[in-house]
Enzyme design. Structure first.
Site, PDB file in Angstrom:
ATOM      1  N   GLU A  96       0.836  -1.198   0.000  1.00  0.00           N
ATOM      2  CA  GLU A  96       0.000   0.000   0.000  1.00  0.00           C
ATOM      3  C   GLU A  96       0.876   1.255   0.000  1.00  0.00           C
ATOM      4  O   GLU A  96       1.968   1.262   0.573  1.00  0.00           O
ATOM      5  CB  GLU A  96      -0.916  -0.003   1.221  1.00  0.00           C
ATOM      6  CG  GLU A  96      -1.977  -1.092   1.119  1.00  0.00           C
ATOM      7  CD  GLU A  96      -3.011  -1.041   2.237  1.00  0.00           C
ATOM      8  OE1 GLU A  96      -4.190  -1.304   1.932  1.00  0.00           O
ATOM      9  OE2 GLU A  96      -2.656  -0.771   3.394  1.00  0.00           O
ATOM     10  N   CYS A 109       3.659   8.577   1.093  1.00  0.00           N
ATOM     11  CA  CYS A 109       4.228   7.668   2.080  1.00  0.00           C
ATOM     12  C   CYS A 109       4.402   6.312   1.378  1.00  0.00           C
ATOM     13  O   CYS A 109       3.417   5.695   0.966  1.00  0.00           O
ATOM     14  CB  CYS A 109       3.233   7.570   3.231  1.00  0.00           C
ATOM     15  SG  CYS A 109       3.717   6.424   4.507  1.00  0.00           S
ATOM     16  N   CYS A 116       6.863  -6.829   7.171  1.00  0.00           N
ATOM     17  CA  CYS A 116       7.956  -6.300   7.989  1.00  0.00           C
ATOM     18  C   CYS A 116       8.349  -7.347   9.017  1.00  0.00           C
ATOM     19  O   CYS A 116       7.496  -8.044   9.558  1.00  0.00           O
ATOM     20  CB  CYS A 116       7.512  -5.015   8.690  1.00  0.00           C
ATOM     21  SG  CYS A 116       8.828  -4.274   9.669  1.00  0.00           S
ATOM     22  N   CYS A 120       6.678  -5.066  15.703  1.00  0.00           N
ATOM     23  CA  CYS A 120       6.271  -4.125  16.759  1.00  0.00           C
ATOM     24  C   CYS A 120       4.833  -4.449  17.180  1.00  0.00           C
ATOM     25  O   CYS A 120       3.992  -4.764  16.331  1.00  0.00           O
ATOM     26  CB  CYS A 120       6.361  -2.687  16.258  1.00  0.00           C
ATOM     27  SG  CYS A 120       8.031  -2.258  15.731  1.00  0.00           S
ATOM     28  N   CYS A 123       1.548  -2.348  15.520  1.00  0.00           N
ATOM     29  CA  CYS A 123       1.514  -1.988  14.098  1.00  0.00           C
ATOM     30  C   CYS A 123       0.865  -3.093  13.262  1.00  0.00           C
ATOM     31  O   CYS A 123       1.034  -4.280  13.545  1.00  0.00           O
ATOM     32  CB  CYS A 123       2.960  -1.766  13.657  1.00  0.00           C
ATOM     33  SG  CYS A 123       3.164  -1.474  11.894  1.00  0.00           S
ATOM     34  N   CYS A 336      -0.704   6.112   9.782  1.00  0.00           N
ATOM     35  CA  CYS A 336       0.526   5.451  10.250  1.00  0.00           C
ATOM     36  C   CYS A 336       0.226   4.129  10.926  1.00  0.00           C
ATOM     37  O   CYS A 336      -0.613   4.062  11.814  1.00  0.00           O
ATOM     38  CB  CYS A 336       1.194   6.306  11.321  1.00  0.00           C
ATOM     39  SG  CYS A 336       2.177   7.599  10.693  1.00  0.00           S
TER      40      CYS A 336
HETATM   41  N1  SAH Z   1       9.404   0.683   9.927  1.00  0.00           N
HETATM   42  C1  SAH Z   1       9.606   2.080  10.022  1.00  0.00           C
HETATM   43  C2  SAH Z   1       8.722   2.870   9.078  1.00  0.00           C
HETATM   44  C3  SAH Z   1       7.330   2.415   8.884  1.00  0.00           C
HETATM   45  S1  SAH Z   1       6.270   2.580  10.279  1.00  0.00           S
HETATM   46  C4  SAH Z   1       9.425   2.533  11.440  1.00  0.00           C
HETATM   47  O1  SAH Z   1       8.972   1.760  12.275  1.00  0.00           O
HETATM   48  O2  SAH Z   1       9.776   3.676  11.711  1.00  0.00           O
HETATM   49  C5  SAH Z   1       5.896   4.339  10.218  1.00  0.00           C
HETATM   50  C6  SAH Z   1       5.547   4.961  11.575  1.00  0.00           C
HETATM   51  O3  SAH Z   1       4.261   4.529  12.016  1.00  0.00           O
HETATM   52  C7  SAH Z   1       6.509   4.556  12.684  1.00  0.00           C
HETATM   53  O4  SAH Z   1       6.853   5.682  13.469  1.00  0.00           O
HETATM   54  C8  SAH Z   1       5.674   3.574  13.477  1.00  0.00           C
HETATM   55  O5  SAH Z   1       6.146   3.413  14.767  1.00  0.00           O
HETATM   56  C9  SAH Z   1       4.316   4.205  13.397  1.00  0.00           C
HETATM   57  N2  SAH Z   1       3.204   3.325  13.741  1.00  0.00           N
HETATM   58  C10 SAH Z   1       3.146   1.985  13.627  1.00  0.00           C
HETATM   59  N3  SAH Z   1       1.918   1.536  14.032  1.00  0.00           N
HETATM   60  C11 SAH Z   1       1.220   2.626  14.400  1.00  0.00           C
HETATM   61  C12 SAH Z   1      -0.113   2.836  14.857  1.00  0.00           C
HETATM   62  N4  SAH Z   1      -0.952   1.826  15.011  1.00  0.00           N
HETATM   63  N5  SAH Z   1      -0.505   4.096  15.117  1.00  0.00           N
HETATM   64  C13 SAH Z   1       0.331   5.157  14.917  1.00  0.00           C
HETATM   65  N6  SAH Z   1       1.590   5.034  14.472  1.00  0.00           N
HETATM   66  C14 SAH Z   1       2.037   3.771  14.203  1.00  0.00           C
HETATM   67 FE1  SF4 Z   2       7.780  -2.685  10.963  1.00  0.00          FE
HETATM   68 FE2  SF4 Z   2       5.533  -1.515  11.789  1.00  0.00          FE
HETATM   69 FE3  SF4 Z   2       7.578  -1.823  13.469  1.00  0.00          FE
HETATM   70 FE4  SF4 Z   2       7.777  -0.036  11.448  1.00  0.00          FE
HETATM   71  S1  SF4 Z   2       6.344   0.039  13.189  1.00  0.00           S
HETATM   72  S2  SF4 Z   2       9.311  -1.536  12.123  1.00  0.00           S
HETATM   73  S3  SF4 Z   2       6.590  -1.131   9.871  1.00  0.00           S
HETATM   74  S4  SF4 Z   2       6.379  -3.494  12.534  1.00  0.00           S
END
Ligand code: SAH
Ligand code: SF4
Length: 349
Positions: A96, A109, A116, A120, A123, A336
């Site tokens: 996406e 974006c 990934c 985390c 996410c 995000c």
């Molecule tokens: N993997 C990279 C970039 C993609 S994630 C990273 O983790 O930075 C992009 C951003 O979205 C990151 O700051 C991540 O922590 C945040 N993010 C992930 N899940 C989220 C959520 N459910 N609500 C708000 N931000 C989120």
């Molecule tokens: Fe991967 Fe989501 Fe963690 Fe970014 S926030 S490193 S996209 S699992």
């Protein structure tokens, strides 16, 4: 001369790669410049469309190299102007990409991997793990898609979609160079952001590339115990390693690091934690606060607006610049952390 590292997909070519490959095929080097411009300014979809080229040259290119475009499968539009595309890749995988409206214009974006590996716990993108890296060409083609649907010029690109860009280091750096090329999209490095969950060796390497891009680091907690609960990567690279690497990035590039801090109710949103965060940021930094965007698989709740304001206020009072990210695209799950692969889509013949 092309090298064994010359990508087979012409979308990943820098102008120098294009000139070398065409010379090897017996064509003049200016054909390389023509190809590069046609790809990114003319949205070339196949070698056949290069009608100014001799037929034989087009055929030789098609034999030796590939030109695959990402194909939009669905495009969803939110009332706030955000557009989310589900884009199919040549092997049937999908990612996406999101086009976002701002006062200054449009930003996109982009995703850097299919899925990934970082896992985390807040996410959507990491659910199901990582299937593969994207090539630089597949990443820049997402920008091309966004430019084709944007009503105005796309002037910023954030590597903040699906995937961990620094877990796909080589293609990420190639992408940054590609999208900066003046005869392509010509974006300034200052308008490119790489967001990372904190892969320390890659941050240090990026600091030496002479690419003054903005580094955004997803912090989300000011101490190791809490960060580890949210982000498994913190076990490999705890704050005692991550924060000095960010300071080095600032020293080497002159670019102030941007820290992302998503706020989850009663987990990481107290003003005590904001104070602890301020204690940690001893070098020029900026904090971007993001109320957590709901992901049904994760049992959290976003912090209420009052708490978001109090958290930000605490940082500001400590002299740390802090902004609250607008939650664009939530209505279409484009905010995000809400992006997904949405399953592989069969390639249509
Ligand atoms: N993997 C990279 C970039 C993609 S994630 C990273 O983790 O930075 C992009 C951003 O979205 C990151 O700051 C991540 O922590 C945040 N993010 C992930 N899940 C989220 C959520 N459910 N609500 C708000 N931000 C989120
Ligand atoms: Fe991967 Fe989501 Fe963690 Fe970014 S926030 S490193 S996209 S699992």
């Amino acid at each position: 001369m092309t090298t064994p590292n010359t990508p087979i997909d012409v979308r990943s070519w820098l102008p120098g790669d294009a000139a070398a490959a065409l010379e090897e095929l017996g064509a003049e080097p200016y054909r390389g410049r023509q190809l590069f411009r046609a790809l990114w300014q003319g949205r070339l979809a196949s070698f056949e469309q290069l009608e100014v080229w001799p037929r034989a040259l087009r055929a030789r290119m098609a034999e030796a190299y590939r030109l695959d475009r990402v194909v939009p499968v669905t495009e969803q539009r939110a009332h706030d102007g955000t557009v989310k595309g589900l884009l199919r890749l040549a092997d049937g995988e999908a990612v996406e990409t999101v086009l976002l409206p701002h006062r200054y214009g449009w930003s996109v974006c982009v995703s850097s991997q299919v899925g990934c590996a970082m896992g985390c716990h807040f996410c959507a993108s990491g659910i199901g793990g990582r299937r593969r890296n994207l090539t630089a060409g597949e990443i820049v083609d997402q920008v091309a898609w966004a430019a084709s649907v944007a009503p105005g010029r796309v002037s910023r690109v954030d590597l903040m979609g699906i995937g961990e860009p620094l877990d796909n280091y080589r293609e990420t750096v190639r992408f940054l160079r590609l999208v900066h090329e003046p005869t392509g999209f010509g974006l300034s490095y200052r308008h490119l952001t790489v967001s990372t969950s904190g892969l320390v060796p890659a941050i240090l390497k990026l600091a030496e590339e002479h690419l003054p891009v903005t580094l955004a680091v997803s912090l989300h907690a000011p101490d190791d115990a809490l960060r580890e609960r949210l982000m498994p990567i913190n076990r490999a690279y705890p704050l005692s390693k991550l924060l000095p690497a960010c300071e080095t990035y600032w020293q080497r590039t002159g670019r102030r690091v941007s820290f992302e801090y998503l706020l989850i109710q009663d987990v990481n949103d107290s003003t005590t934690l904001a104070d602890r965060l301020a204690d940690q940021l001893t070098f020029p930094a900026h904090v971007n606060v993001i109320p957590w965007n709901p992901v049904p698989e994760h049992p959290f709740r976003p912090s209420p607006p009052r708490q978001v304001a109090a958290f930000c206020e605490t940082l500001l009072n400590r002299g740390i610049p802090c902004t609250v990210r607008r939650e664009l695209g939530q209505e279409i799950q484009a905010a995000c952390g809400q992006l997904r692969r949405s399953g592989a889509i069969p390639v249509q013949s």
